[in-house]
Design a protein around this motif. Structure first.
Motif, PDB file in Angstrom:
ATOM      1  N   THR A 179       0.808  -1.224   0.000  1.00 54.57           N
ATOM      2  CA  THR A 179       0.000   0.000   0.000  1.00 54.57           C
ATOM      3  C   THR A 179       0.842   1.274   0.000  1.00 54.57           C
ATOM      4  O   THR A 179       0.286   2.373  -0.061  1.00 54.57           O
ATOM      5  CB  THR A 179      -0.917   0.045   1.240  1.00 54.57           C
ATOM      6  N   CYS A 180       2.174   1.123   0.088  1.00 55.49           N
ATOM      7  CA  CYS A 180       3.063   2.288   0.216  1.00 55.49           C
ATOM      8  C   CYS A 180       3.820   2.544  -1.088  1.00 55.49           C
ATOM      9  O   CYS A 180       4.350   1.601  -1.697  1.00 55.49           O
ATOM     10  CB  CYS A 180       4.064   2.081   1.352  1.00 55.49           C
ATOM     11  N   GLU A 181       3.898   3.785  -1.477  1.00 63.66           N
ATOM     12  CA  GLU A 181       4.645   4.154  -2.672  1.00 63.66           C
ATOM     13  C   GLU A 181       6.123   4.277  -2.330  1.00 63.66           C
ATOM     14  O   GLU A 181       6.498   4.994  -1.402  1.00 63.66           O
ATOM     15  CB  GLU A 181       4.132   5.478  -3.232  1.00 63.66           C
ATOM     16  N   SER A 182       6.954   3.579  -3.077  1.00 66.61           N
ATOM     17  CA  SER A 182       8.394   3.566  -2.799  1.00 66.61           C
ATOM     18  C   SER A 182       9.080   4.772  -3.426  1.00 66.61           C
ATOM     19  O   SER A 182       9.189   4.877  -4.643  1.00 66.61           O
ATOM     20  CB  SER A 182       9.021   2.269  -3.329  1.00 66.61           C
ATOM     21  N   HIS A 183       9.501   5.691  -2.567  1.00 67.93           N
ATOM     22  CA  HIS A 183      10.308   6.816  -3.026  1.00 67.93           C
ATOM     23  C   HIS A 183      10.948   7.443  -1.791  1.00 67.93           C
ATOM     24  O   HIS A 183      10.389   7.410  -0.703  1.00 67.93           O
ATOM     25  CB  HIS A 183       9.454   7.863  -3.762  1.00 67.93           C
ATOM     26  N   GLY A 184      12.146   7.985  -1.956  1.00 64.24           N
ATOM     27  CA  GLY A 184      12.814   8.634  -0.833  1.00 64.24           C
ATOM     28  C   GLY A 184      14.165   8.008  -0.553  1.00 64.24           C
ATOM     29  O   GLY A 184      14.539   6.989  -1.144  1.00 64.24           O
ATOM     30  N   PRO A 185      14.898   8.576   0.400  1.00 66.92           N
ATOM     31  CA  PRO A 185      16.282   8.159   0.646  1.00 66.92           C
ATOM     32  C   PRO A 185      16.455   7.100   1.723  1.00 66.92           C
ATOM     33  O   PRO A 185      17.583   6.690   2.006  1.00 66.92           O
ATOM     34  CB  PRO A 185      16.921   9.469   1.120  1.00 66.92           C
ATOM     35  N   CYS A 186      15.376   6.633   2.340  1.00 65.23           N
ATOM     36  CA  CYS A 186      15.489   5.778   3.528  1.00 65.23           C
ATOM     37  C   CYS A 186      15.162   4.328   3.198  1.00 65.23           C
ATOM     38  O   CYS A 186      14.061   4.022   2.729  1.00 65.23           O
ATOM     39  CB  CYS A 186      14.557   6.287   4.625  1.00 65.23           C
ATOM     40  N   SER A 187      16.106   3.453   3.477  1.00 57.37           N
ATOM     41  CA  SER A 187      15.943   2.029   3.163  1.00 57.37           C
ATOM     42  C   SER A 187      15.122   1.311   4.217  1.00 57.37           C
ATOM     43  O   SER A 187      15.145   1.664   5.401  1.00 57.37           O
ATOM     44  CB  SER A 187      17.308   1.350   3.054  1.00 57.37           C
ATOM     45  N   VAL A 188      14.426   0.273   3.779  1.00 57.64           N
ATOM     46  CA  VAL A 188      13.817  -0.678   4.699  1.00 57.64           C
ATOM     47  C   VAL A 188      14.461  -2.027   4.418  1.00 57.64           C
ATOM     48  O   VAL A 188      15.017  -2.262   3.338  1.00 57.64           O
ATOM     49  CB  VAL A 188      12.284  -0.761   4.541  1.00 57.64           C
ATOM     50  N   PHE A 189      14.411  -2.928   5.389  1.00 59.36           N
ATOM     51  CA  PHE A 189      14.970  -4.263   5.184  1.00 59.36           C
ATOM     52  C   PHE A 189      14.167  -4.956   4.084  1.00 59.36           C
ATOM     53  O   PHE A 189      12.945  -4.995   4.122  1.00 59.36           O
ATOM     54  CB  PHE A 189      14.932  -5.054   6.486  1.00 59.36           C
ATOM     55  N   GLY A 190      14.875  -5.445   3.104  1.00 59.76           N
ATOM     56  CA  GLY A 190      14.237  -6.033   1.946  1.00 59.76           C
ATOM     57  C   GLY A 190      14.538  -5.281   0.669  1.00 59.76           C
ATOM     58  O   GLY A 190      14.300  -5.777  -0.424  1.00 59.76           O
ATOM     59  N   GLY A 191      15.061  -4.019   0.804  1.00 56.77           N
ATOM     60  CA  GLY A 191      15.602  -3.349  -0.363  1.00 56.77           C
ATOM     61  C   GLY A 191      14.970  -2.068  -0.836  1.00 56.77           C
ATOM     62  O   GLY A 191      15.643  -1.242  -1.429  1.00 56.77           O
ATOM     63  N   ALA A 192      13.676  -1.857  -0.629  1.00 63.27           N
ATOM     64  CA  ALA A 192      13.027  -0.656  -1.149  1.00 63.27           C
ATOM     65  C   ALA A 192      13.403   0.581  -0.331  1.00 63.27           C
ATOM     66  O   ALA A 192      13.917   0.474   0.782  1.00 63.27           O
ATOM     67  CB  ALA A 192      11.515  -0.840  -1.164  1.00 63.27           C
ATOM     68  N   THR A 193      13.147   1.764  -0.892  1.00 67.80           N
ATOM     69  CA  THR A 193      13.429   3.019  -0.189  1.00 67.80           C
ATOM     70  C   THR A 193      12.173   3.879  -0.140  1.00 67.80           C
ATOM     71  O   THR A 193      11.337   3.847  -1.048  1.00 67.80           O
ATOM     72  CB  THR A 193      14.560   3.807  -0.877  1.00 67.80           C
ATOM     73  N   TYR A 194      12.082   4.676   0.932  1.00 64.74           N
ATOM     74  CA  TYR A 194      10.881   5.476   1.177  1.00 64.74           C
ATOM     75  C   TYR A 194      11.263   6.804   1.817  1.00 64.74           C
ATOM     76  O   TYR A 194      12.427   7.022   2.184  1.00 64.74           O
ATOM     77  CB  TYR A 194       9.932   4.719   2.121  1.00 64.74           C
ATOM     78  N   ASP A 195      10.271   7.651   2.005  1.00 64.02           N
ATOM     79  CA  ASP A 195      10.476   8.850   2.805  1.00 64.02           C
ATOM     80  C   ASP A 195      10.657   8.423   4.269  1.00 64.02           C
ATOM     81  O   ASP A 195      10.312   7.296   4.637  1.00 64.02           O
ATOM     82  CB  ASP A 195       9.265   9.778   2.666  1.00 64.02           C
ATOM     83  N   PRO A 196      11.203   9.307   5.130  1.00 62.78           N
ATOM     84  CA  PRO A 196      11.512   8.895   6.506  1.00 62.78           C
ATOM     85  C   PRO A 196      10.313   8.347   7.286  1.00 62.78           C
ATOM     86  O   PRO A 196      10.447   7.327   7.976  1.00 62.78           O
ATOM     87  CB  PRO A 196      12.060  10.173   7.141  1.00 62.78           C
ATOM     88  N   ALA A 197       9.155   9.005   7.196  1.00 66.14           N
ATOM     89  CA  ALA A 197       8.002   8.564   7.982  1.00 66.14           C
ATOM     90  C   ALA A 197       7.530   7.180   7.545  1.00 66.14           C
ATOM     91  O   ALA A 197       7.203   6.325   8.386  1.00 66.14           O
ATOM     92  CB  ALA A 197       6.862   9.574   7.864  1.00 66.14           C
ATOM     93  N   THR A 198       7.505   6.932   6.248  1.00 69.99           N
ATOM     94  CA  THR A 198       7.059   5.634   5.749  1.00 69.99           C
ATOM     95  C   THR A 198       8.076   4.546   6.061  1.00 69.99           C
ATOM     96  O   THR A 198       7.715   3.414   6.402  1.00 69.99           O
ATOM     97  CB  THR A 198       6.782   5.698   4.238  1.00 69.99           C
ATOM     98  N   ALA A 199       9.364   4.872   5.960  1.00 70.67           N
ATOM     99  CA  ALA A 199      10.402   3.901   6.312  1.00 70.67           C
ATOM    100  C   ALA A 199      10.288   3.519   7.788  1.00 70.67           C
ATOM    101  O   ALA A 199      10.439   2.344   8.151  1.00 70.67           O
ATOM    102  CB  ALA A 199      11.788   4.474   6.021  1.00 70.67           C
ATOM    103  N   ALA A 200      10.027   4.507   8.657  1.00 79.02           N
ATOM    104  CA  ALA A 200       9.852   4.221  10.082  1.00 79.02           C
ATOM    105  C   ALA A 200       8.641   3.322  10.308  1.00 79.02           C
ATOM    106  O   ALA A 200       8.677   2.385  11.118  1.00 79.02           O
ATOM    107  CB  ALA A 200       9.700   5.523  10.868  1.00 79.02           C
ATOM    108  N   LEU A 201       7.551   3.588   9.582  1.00 78.52           N
ATOM    109  CA  LEU A 201       6.345   2.767   9.675  1.00 78.52           C
ATOM    110  C   LEU A 201       6.630   1.317   9.297  1.00 78.52           C
ATOM    111  O   LEU A 201       6.263   0.378  10.025  1.00 78.52           O
ATOM    112  CB  LEU A 201       5.264   3.343   8.762  1.00 78.52           C
TER     113      LEU A 201
END
Length: 416
Positions: free
Chosen positions: A49-71
């Motif tokens: 449900t989340c759009e992948s964009h931004g400088p922050c990585s999540v485990f598994g490889g995608a990147t997001y904005d800080p708030a979404t990465a924290a979520l």
């Protein structure tokens, strides 16, 4: 002094002499849990449900904005319910503080040492807010991991970003109007989501406060007044400079309320055929948290004294995540064995203690006890956490993660 003022002081205070190496172990353990949880259904659903964009990585490889990465990382790290717990806080501190601080540190291109310093301050704040809110807040139905944890994460982020007093005050006030999380979600995907939402709230509150958004300076006091907070002033005493030093790590892949019982049962092997009755005595608060008598799923089994006692007696490892499956919950031999387990509350026990009375078919009885508050040296803790990592991730991956965390390599963290 207002609670917010105390938290501002904590965010700007010194950390000399603080348990920084312990915090590195906490970060390592949280990362183990997040990596292991990245394919859980709650995480996959959330990511879809989340759009992948931004400088922050999540485990598994995608990147997001800080708030979404924290979520996402916050939900991921708590998805298996295998992360650390603090019994004063009445919840999981790293589950919320680590993903929030990590996301913003990535966005600001900071190193792991800055993350650990902020996480130390934020975790300490979470514990103290949890103590200040008190047991009534938890017992009435609020998930302290998410509520107190959100405030702790905000304090950690204030430290990370060097916010001034006014900005920190506003961030705490904004968190007060957003912090949430209900115990009713235990045993569902909503429980780990509570942690991810709290991490996101912290990132958003700090981002908005830094940009100039204002809030009620008595926000935290008003939060307590409307959320059954008790306002314990003892939360702010200096008798114990770092309350986070008593963090408890999980060595069983289930609710921490079950661990004292499991450690007691593990003291000596038990012949399942010889058992007539198993009486488990625990602190009253765990009766509403992890006492599902007849779990039907692997997830529910993680919150069941009777199921996990049966597993331990049968010699089934409760440290292995894969053991908590729907099949294990419906296994006829384990179901028969768990019928022999009786669970009772005893308010003479602390929340970290359990007593188990075994009655054998020949009439013999044996009493076993364990206290999770028993001292565990840093070296012993490291040994057990690294063994846990190996059991969860495998030898190579666990060793690679330990190397990355030891070197403070945030970039390499997401390549493990």
């Amino acid at each position: 002094m207002s609670v917010a003022a105390r938290l501002v002081t904590l965010s700007q205070g010194g950390v000399g002499g603080g348990p920084t190496q312990l915090m590195r172990l906490c970060f390592f353990d949280w990362a183990v849990c997040a990596i292991a949880g990245q394919d859980e259904p709650v995480v996959r659903t959330l990511i879809s449900t989340c759009e992948s964009h931004g400088p922050c990585s999540v485990f598994g490889g995608a990147t997001y904005d800080p708030a979404t990465a924290a979520l996402i990382n916050g939900t991921m790290g708590h998805a298996l319910d295998y992360d650390d717990t603090h019994f004063d806080h009445i919840g999981h501190t790293s589950a919320v503080v680590m993903p929030a601080v990590l996301a913003v540190a990535q966005d600001q291109m900071m190193d792991l040492n800055r993350v650990l310093e902020a996480a130390l301050v934020g975790s300490e704040a979470a514990v103290r807010v949890g103590l200040w809110l008190g047991h009534d807040h938890y017992q009435v139905g609020y998930h302290q991991t998410a509520t107190a944890g959100a405030f702790g994460a905000v304090v950690g982020l204030a430290r990370l970003l060097r916010l001034d007093r006014e900005q920190t005050d506003n961030a705490i006030g904004l968190t007060a109007t957003m912090a949430s999380g209900l115990k009713g979600q235990f045993g569902t995907m909503g429980k780990p989501l509570n942690a991810g939402l709290a991490a996101r709230v912290a990132v958003e509150a700090v981002t908005w406060a830094k940009a100039g958004l204002t809030s009620d300076p008595q926000g935290l006091e008003n939060f307590a007044a409307t959320h059954h907070g008790q306002g314990h002033e003892s939360a702010w005493d200096d008798a114990e400079p770092w309350k986070i030093a008593r963090i408890s790590h999980k060595f069983h892949a289930c609710c921490h309320g079950l661990h004292a019982m499991l450690e007691a049962l593990a003291q000596q092997p038990i012949d399942p055929e010889a058992i007539a009755v198993v009486r488990v005595y625990t602190h009253p608060r765990w009766m509403s948290v992890c006492n599902k008598p007849d779990p039907a799923t692997g997830l529910e089994a993680k919150f069941s004294y009777r199921q996990t006692a049966a597993m331990a007696i049968a010699g089934i490892s409760t440290a292995a995540i894969a053991r908590f499956s729907d099949d294990i919950a419906s296994d006829p031999e384990l179901r028969a064995l768990r019928e022999k387990v009786e669970v009772m509350s005893d308010d003479r026990l602390s929340e970290m203690q359990a007593r188990v009375v075994l009655t054998f078919a020949d009439g013999r009885t044996e009493t076993r006890e364990h206290d999770l508050d028993a001292p565990l040296s840093l070296s012993e803790r490291e040994t057990r956490l690294r063994a846990k990592a190996t059991a969860v991730l495998g030898d190579a991956r666990a060793a690679a993660l330990w190397d990355v965390v030891s070197r403070g390599d945030l970039v390499g963290l997401f390549d493990v």
